[in-house]
Write a protein that holds these residues in place. Structure first.
Motif, PDB file in Angstrom:
ATOM      1  N   UNK A 132       0.826  -1.194   0.000  1.00 15.25           N
ATOM      2  CA  UNK A 132       0.000   0.000   0.000  1.00 15.25           C
ATOM      3  C   UNK A 132       0.859   1.241   0.000  1.00 15.25           C
ATOM      4  N   UNK A 133       0.636   2.150  -0.948  1.00 20.74           N
ATOM      5  CA  UNK A 133       1.378   3.399  -1.002  1.00 20.74           C
ATOM      6  C   UNK A 133       2.765   3.290  -1.591  1.00 20.74           C
ATOM      7  N   UNK A 134       3.124   2.148  -2.146  1.00 27.37           N
ATOM      8  CA  UNK A 134       4.439   1.995  -2.761  1.00 27.37           C
ATOM      9  C   UNK A 134       4.525   2.949  -3.940  1.00 27.37           C
ATOM     10  N   UNK A 135       5.562   3.763  -3.957  1.00 29.75           N
ATOM     11  CA  UNK A 135       5.711   4.755  -5.014  1.00 29.75           C
ATOM     12  C   UNK A 135       4.878   5.996  -4.772  1.00 29.75           C
ATOM     13  N   UNK A 136       4.343   6.143  -3.546  1.00 28.08           N
ATOM     14  CA  UNK A 136       3.481   7.276  -3.228  1.00 28.08           C
ATOM     15  C   UNK A 136       4.219   8.609  -3.258  1.00 28.08           C
ATOM     16  N   UNK A 137       3.436   9.663  -3.438  1.00 23.44           N
ATOM     17  CA  UNK A 137       3.981  11.009  -3.510  1.00 23.44           C
ATOM     18  C   UNK A 137       3.194  11.920  -2.564  1.00 23.44           C
ATOM     19  N   UNK A 138       3.858  12.971  -2.084  1.00 23.14           N
ATOM     20  CA  UNK A 138       3.224  13.950  -1.213  1.00 23.14           C
ATOM     21  C   UNK A 138       3.338  15.334  -1.836  1.00 23.14           C
ATOM     22  N   UNK A 139       2.331  16.153  -1.585  1.00 26.57           N
ATOM     23  CA  UNK A 139       2.342  17.532  -2.064  1.00 26.57           C
ATOM     24  C   UNK A 139       1.973  18.445  -0.902  1.00 26.57           C
ATOM     25  N   UNK A 140       2.589  19.619  -0.874  1.00 21.82           N
ATOM     26  CA  UNK A 140       2.313  20.594   0.176  1.00 21.82           C
ATOM     27  C   UNK A 140       0.997  21.309  -0.125  1.00 21.82           C
TER      28      UNK A 140
ATOM     29  N   UNK B 177      13.481   9.997  16.973  1.00 19.75           N
ATOM     30  CA  UNK B 177      12.831  11.009  17.788  1.00 19.75           C
ATOM     31  C   UNK B 177      13.174  12.434  17.409  1.00 19.75           C
ATOM     32  N   UNK B 178      14.200  12.622  16.593  1.00 19.10           N
ATOM     33  CA  UNK B 178      14.573  13.976  16.176  1.00 19.10           C
ATOM     34  C   UNK B 178      13.441  14.576  15.340  1.00 19.10           C
ATOM     35  N   UNK B 179      13.088  15.831  15.640  1.00 19.30           N
ATOM     36  CA  UNK B 179      12.034  16.536  14.913  1.00 19.30           C
ATOM     37  C   UNK B 179      12.655  17.766  14.249  1.00 19.30           C
ATOM     38  N   UNK B 180      12.357  17.934  12.955  1.00 27.11           N
ATOM     39  CA  UNK B 180      12.894  19.045  12.177  1.00 27.11           C
ATOM     40  C   UNK B 180      11.741  19.796  11.517  1.00 27.11           C
ATOM     41  N   UNK B 181      11.759  21.114  11.667  1.00 28.79           N
ATOM     42  CA  UNK B 181      10.800  21.985  10.987  1.00 28.79           C
ATOM     43  C   UNK B 181      11.450  22.412   9.678  1.00 28.79           C
ATOM     44  N   UNK B 182      10.797  22.080   8.566  1.00 29.38           N
ATOM     45  CA  UNK B 182      11.348  22.423   7.262  1.00 29.38           C
ATOM     46  C   UNK B 182      11.044  23.871   6.899  1.00 29.38           C
ATOM     47  N   UNK B 183      11.818  24.400   5.973  1.00 31.17           N
ATOM     48  CA  UNK B 183      11.527  25.715   5.428  1.00 31.17           C
ATOM     49  C   UNK B 183      10.116  25.668   4.848  1.00 31.17           C
ATOM     50  N   UNK B 184       9.275  26.684   5.114  1.00 35.47           N
ATOM     51  CA  UNK B 184       7.898  26.647   4.591  1.00 35.47           C
ATOM     52  C   UNK B 184       7.861  26.366   3.082  1.00 35.47           C
ATOM     53  N   UNK B 185       6.877  25.557   2.691  1.00 38.64           N
ATOM     54  CA  UNK B 185       6.759  25.107   1.306  1.00 38.64           C
ATOM     55  C   UNK B 185       5.456  25.644   0.729  1.00 38.64           C
ATOM     56  N   UNK B 186       5.519  26.163  -0.490  1.00 46.73           N
ATOM     57  CA  UNK B 186       4.341  26.724  -1.159  1.00 46.73           C
ATOM     58  C   UNK B 186       3.332  25.632  -1.493  1.00 46.73           C
ATOM     59  N   UNK B 187       2.071  26.014  -1.522  1.00 49.94           N
ATOM     60  CA  UNK B 187       0.993  25.091  -1.873  1.00 49.94           C
ATOM     61  C   UNK B 187       1.195  24.563  -3.302  1.00 49.94           C
ATOM     62  N   UNK B 188       0.973  23.271  -3.467  1.00 49.50           N
ATOM     63  CA  UNK B 188       1.097  22.646  -4.780  1.00 49.50           C
ATOM     64  C   UNK B 188       2.471  22.085  -5.084  1.00 49.50           C
ATOM     65  N   UNK B 189       3.461  22.389  -4.252  1.00 47.57           N
ATOM     66  CA  UNK B 189       4.827  21.878  -4.465  1.00 47.57           C
ATOM     67  C   UNK B 189       4.903  20.417  -4.032  1.00 47.57           C
ATOM     68  N   UNK B 190       5.473  19.571  -4.889  1.00 45.15           N
ATOM     69  CA  UNK B 190       5.691  18.187  -4.491  1.00 45.15           C
ATOM     70  C   UNK B 190       6.845  18.130  -3.500  1.00 45.15           C
ATOM     71  N   UNK B 191       6.661  17.331  -2.453  1.00 45.20           N
ATOM     72  CA  UNK B 191       7.710  17.100  -1.460  1.00 45.20           C
ATOM     73  C   UNK B 191       8.379  15.774  -1.799  1.00 45.20           C
ATOM     74  N   UNK B 192       9.622  15.829  -2.224  1.00 44.44           N
ATOM     75  CA  UNK B 192      10.345  14.611  -2.583  1.00 44.44           C
ATOM     76  C   UNK B 192      11.396  14.340  -1.520  1.00 44.44           C
TER      77      UNK B 192
ATOM     78  N   UNK C  94       0.208  18.713   4.325  1.00 50.17           N
ATOM     79  CA  UNK C  94       0.592  17.839   3.215  1.00 50.17           C
ATOM     80  C   UNK C  94      -0.571  16.910   2.872  1.00 50.17           C
ATOM     81  N   UNK C  95      -0.612  16.493   1.622  1.00 46.48           N
ATOM     82  CA  UNK C  95      -1.587  15.499   1.197  1.00 46.48           C
ATOM     83  C   UNK C  95      -0.914  14.554   0.221  1.00 46.48           C
ATOM     84  N   UNK C  96      -1.480  13.357   0.112  1.00 45.90           N
ATOM     85  CA  UNK C  96      -0.904  12.327  -0.759  1.00 45.90           C
ATOM     86  C   UNK C  96      -1.486  12.434  -2.155  1.00 45.90           C
ATOM     87  N   UNK C  97      -0.632  12.161  -3.127  1.00 44.03           N
ATOM     88  CA  UNK C  97      -1.085  11.949  -4.489  1.00 44.03           C
ATOM     89  C   UNK C  97      -1.256  10.451  -4.660  1.00 44.03           C
ATOM     90  N   UNK C  98      -1.968  10.032  -5.674  1.00 41.55           N
ATOM     91  CA  UNK C  98      -2.155   8.602  -5.914  1.00 41.55           C
ATOM     92  C   UNK C  98      -0.795   7.943  -6.149  1.00 41.55           C
TER      93      UNK C  98
END
Length: 184
Positions: free
Chosen positions: A26-34, A72-87, A149-153
């Motif tokens: 499930x979700x193999x090859x999945x993608x995320x978008x901001x 357990x390390x938590x990192x806040x990423x640089x803000x990402x614009x809407x619609x940008x794929x997170x790779x 973030x949301x998942x793409x198919x």
């Protein structure tokens, strides 16, 4: 009851198909978008013999998140614009290989190396850190991504699964058994 070699092979293949059916990725090859804003990444416990460095490769610039040993390390990423794929991806320090989430074409062996699964508040991404897919448990390096973030198919891979091969072999065996029973 005596069974012919063809019947024994067919029974073995039926068992193989049943045993592998539950291993769908499930979700193999999945993608995320901001969807716009601050994304958080937490490094989860991993089970690998290698040292893997998590990175956000897209959008640029590349952001180093940390090592798989930093559970357990938590990192806040640089803000990402809407619609940008997170790779997200991993750099395997021991081998020099880099593996990215998303379609297999992004990786040197042409295989998807990450599984994306929804979890409360975000997504968990598990990576394989060896060429050829390793043991395909997608637990060699794991992170949780939360925030906007949301998942793409998921992109289906062109490589048949073991269960699909077993089904083809089963059909051939059944055909052979039918032809064998018609002999004089």
């Amino acid at each position: 009851m005596t069974r012919t070699p063809v019947q024994v092979l067919c029974l073995l293949l039926c068992g193989l198909g049943a045993a592998t059916e539950g291993r769908a990725q499930g979700g193999l090859g999945g993608q995320l978008v901001s969807t716009g804003g601050q994304v958080t990444v937490e490094i989860l416990f991993s089970s690998s013999g290698f040292t893997n460095e998590f990175r956000l490769f897209q959008p640029p610039p590349v952001q180093v998140i940390g090592l798989d040993s930093e559970t357990g390390r938590v990192v806040m990423l640089t803000p990402v614009a809407s619609g940008e794929e997170l790779v997200f991806g991993i750099f395997v320090q021991d081998t020099g290989q880099t593996f990215l989430m998303g379609p297999g074409g992004r990786n040197p062996d042409g295989l998807a190396h990450a599984r994306v699964q929804p979890v409360p508040g975000g997504f968990e991404i598990g990576f394989e850190d060896q060429l050829g897919g390793g043991d395909m448990d997608y637990e060699d390096a794991r992170i949780r991504v939360s925030g906007p973030v949301q998942a793409l198919a998921a992109v289906p891979e062109a490589v048949p699964t073991l269960a699909e091969w077993a089904a083809v072999l089963l059909a051939v065996c059944l055909l052979a058994a039918g032809l064998y029973s018609l002999r004089p």
